[in-house]
Design a protein around this motif. Structure first.
Motif: not given
Length: 140
Positions: A54-55, A61-62, A18, A58
């Protein structure tokens, strides 16, 4: 029908995947940003599922678009609560999107100013080639 086991990954693998640090991943967990508690091996080491990763992507990205941790926590709380609050989730994301679009417009205006300055200096450089050995440090 056979089920496939979810590949579990350690914190260093997830950090590498990540682009986050292990410290940040631990912080996300402590701050209540994860949807579920991160699994643990018998050694107590964290074991991240595909869904966890996956979380985290996200969340990244936020954060990358400037969403404050406080709002990410609100969003995570809503998702964790399950069905029935989709309108609130939608409103939160739409408000954030509007802020991001405003930031993009501001960056575009700033980029235009930079592009203008670059064009000015390129024109200057073409009109007046630098003399060999001249001191250019005072050029602004």
């Amino acid at each position: 029908m056979a089920t496939t086991a979810t590949a579990l990954r350690g914190i260093s693998d997830v950090a590498e995947e990540t682009g986050l640090t292990a410290h940040t991943l631990r912080y996300y967990e402590r701050a209540g940003l994860m949807l579920e508690p991160v699994g643990r091996a018998s050694s107590s080491h964290r074991r991240y599922s595909d869904g966890d990763v996956r979380w985290v992507v996200l969340l990244t990205k936020l954060r990358g678009t400037g969403m404050p941790i406080r709002q990410i926590k609100q969003y995570a709380d809503l998702v964790r609560a399950g069905a029935g609050n989709e309108e609130r989730r939608l409103a939160l994301l739409e408000e954030h999107r509007a802020r991001v679009l405003g930031q993009l417009r501001e960056v575009e205006r700033n980029l235009q100013a930079i592009d203008h300055k670059i064009a000015v200096y390129r024109e200057c450089a073409l009109e007046r080639p630098a003399a060999a050995g001249s001191d250019q440090r005072n050029a602004a």
